[in-house]
Design a protein around this motif. Structure first.
Motif, short mmCIF file in Angstrom:
data_model
loop_
_atom_site.label_atom_id
_atom_site.label_comp_id
_atom_site.label_asym_id
_atom_site.label_seq_id
_atom_site.Cartn_x
_atom_site.Cartn_y
_atom_site.Cartn_z
N ALA A 1 14.91 -38.52 10.95
CA ALA A 1 15.49 -38.37 9.62
C ALA A 1 15.56 -36.91 9.23
O ALA A 1 16.53 -36.44 8.63
CB ALA A 1 14.65 -39.15 8.61
N SER B 1 18.32 -35.10 11.56
CA SER B 1 19.55 -35.84 11.83
C SER B 1 20.78 -34.95 11.76
O SER B 1 21.68 -35.05 12.57
CB SER B 1 19.71 -37.01 10.86
OG SER B 1 19.78 -36.54 9.53
N LYS C 1 28.48 -41.77 8.02
CA LYS C 1 27.14 -42.09 8.49
C LYS C 1 26.60 -43.26 7.69
O LYS C 1 26.60 -43.25 6.47
CB LYS C 1 26.23 -40.86 8.35
CG LYS C 1 24.89 -41.00 9.01
CD LYS C 1 24.19 -39.65 9.17
CE LYS C 1 23.96 -38.97 7.84
NZ LYS C 1 23.16 -37.73 8.02
N ASN D 1 23.41 -44.66 7.99
CA ASN D 1 21.98 -44.64 7.66
C ASN D 1 21.45 -43.22 7.75
O ASN D 1 22.12 -42.32 8.26
CB ASN D 1 21.18 -45.58 8.58
CG ASN D 1 21.54 -45.40 10.04
OD1 ASN D 1 21.74 -44.28 10.50
ND2 ASN D 1 21.64 -46.48 10.78
N ASP D 2 20.25 -43.02 7.27
CA ASP D 2 19.69 -41.67 7.17
C ASP D 2 19.48 -41.00 8.52
O ASP D 2 19.62 -39.78 8.64
CB ASP D 2 18.37 -41.70 6.40
CG ASP D 2 18.56 -42.05 4.93
OD1 ASP D 2 19.68 -41.86 4.43
OD2 ASP D 2 17.59 -42.53 4.30
#
Length: 278
Positions: free
Chosen positions: A11, A14, A178, A180-181
């Protein structure tokens, strides 16, 4: 289940990890599977089709100018299968600008000639179509395999939120989103290009005409097809592995066609390409 600390690190990094394509390394190998299915519905009934293909990819050399790869297929042990699949293995050099060049053209041409001789097919028949349980082309051009290689290359040049993503059936590129984190999934939606489907249908008409002994030129077929109205959407979802490579690409295309007689035909096609390290 992944460890919690790994999720935290993914996370945090990313934006810098998923935005870049991971470096290739000589000796790496991948197993690629392609599954596709389609279904069409109209007033008179429905039709469907599906298929599955498997490929093997090996990275054999890394140069300053690009990467050299070998693509092969999972083979049947019989000699007949080896002759028919003369296009494999194919060794390809992919330059940094995306251009591809076949390295082992001589080997491919020798295998092609052996297949033509064993099947008693004259070279003049190259490019023609025939029908058994499906429509097949007498393919003799080594360059034709590059279209397959480009299709199964699911790693985009730029993998980050907002990056441009194109599809040959779309009227214009879309932007990756995107989901998700940690950046392990991206989605893009695009509008279909009506002309692309007109040209594809016209080419099919030419093939059918050749098989049925009722030849038609591409221009004639294309003019007939342009009367049809086609609308629809394309959705692509990319799943990214922990190494930063796209491991799965799911493409869904939904179209509605209004034929010249006013009847409506709805079609849905799905394609799943998975590329896993071996």
């Amino acid at each position: 289940m992944r460890h919690y600390w790994l999720l935290v690190l993914l996370a945090i990094f990313s934006d810098c990890v998923w935005a870049q394509e991971p470096p290739d390394r000589a000796g790496e190998s991948f197993h690629i599977t392609v599954f596709h299915e389609s279904k069409s519905e109209e007033e008179t009934g429905s039709s469907s089709s599906s298929g599955r293909h498997e490929y093997i990819e090996r990275i054999v050399a890394i140069r300053n100018e690009g990467v050299e790869r070998v693509f092969d297929i999972t083979r049947q042990p019989d000699e007949k299968s080896q002759l028919i699949d003369w296009q494999f293995p194919v060794r390809i050099f992919e330059a940094n600008d995306g251009k591809m060049e076949i390295v082992n053209r001589g080997d491919m041409e020798a295998r092609r000639d052996a297949w033509l001789e064993a099947a008693e097919i004259p070279f003049e028949a190259c490019g023609t179509w025939y029908f058994t349980w499906n429509a097949f082309q007498v393919e003799c051009d080594p360059e034709a395999i590059l279209e397959t290689v480009r299709r199964i290359n699911i790693q985009p040049e730029n993998l980050e939120d907002g990056a441009s993503f194109s599809h040959p059936a779309a009227i214009r590129p879309g932007s990756l989103q995107k989901l998700n984190d940690v950046g392990s999934e991206f989605r893009v939606r695009m509008v279909v290009d009506e002309e692309h489907f007109h040209r594809s249908a016209a080419q099919n008409d030419v093939i059918v005409g050749e098989i049925m002994g009722e030849p038609i030129t591409f221009d004639e077929a294309y003019e007939r097809r342009t009367v049809e109205q086609i609308t629809g959407t394309i959705e692509v979802i990319l799943t990214v592995s922990e190494s930063g490579r796209v491991a799965k690409q799911v493409t869904s295309i939904e179209t509605t066609k209004i034929k010249i007689d006013g009847k409506e035909e709805r079609s849905v096609s799905n394609e799943v390409i998975e590329r896993t390290e071996t």
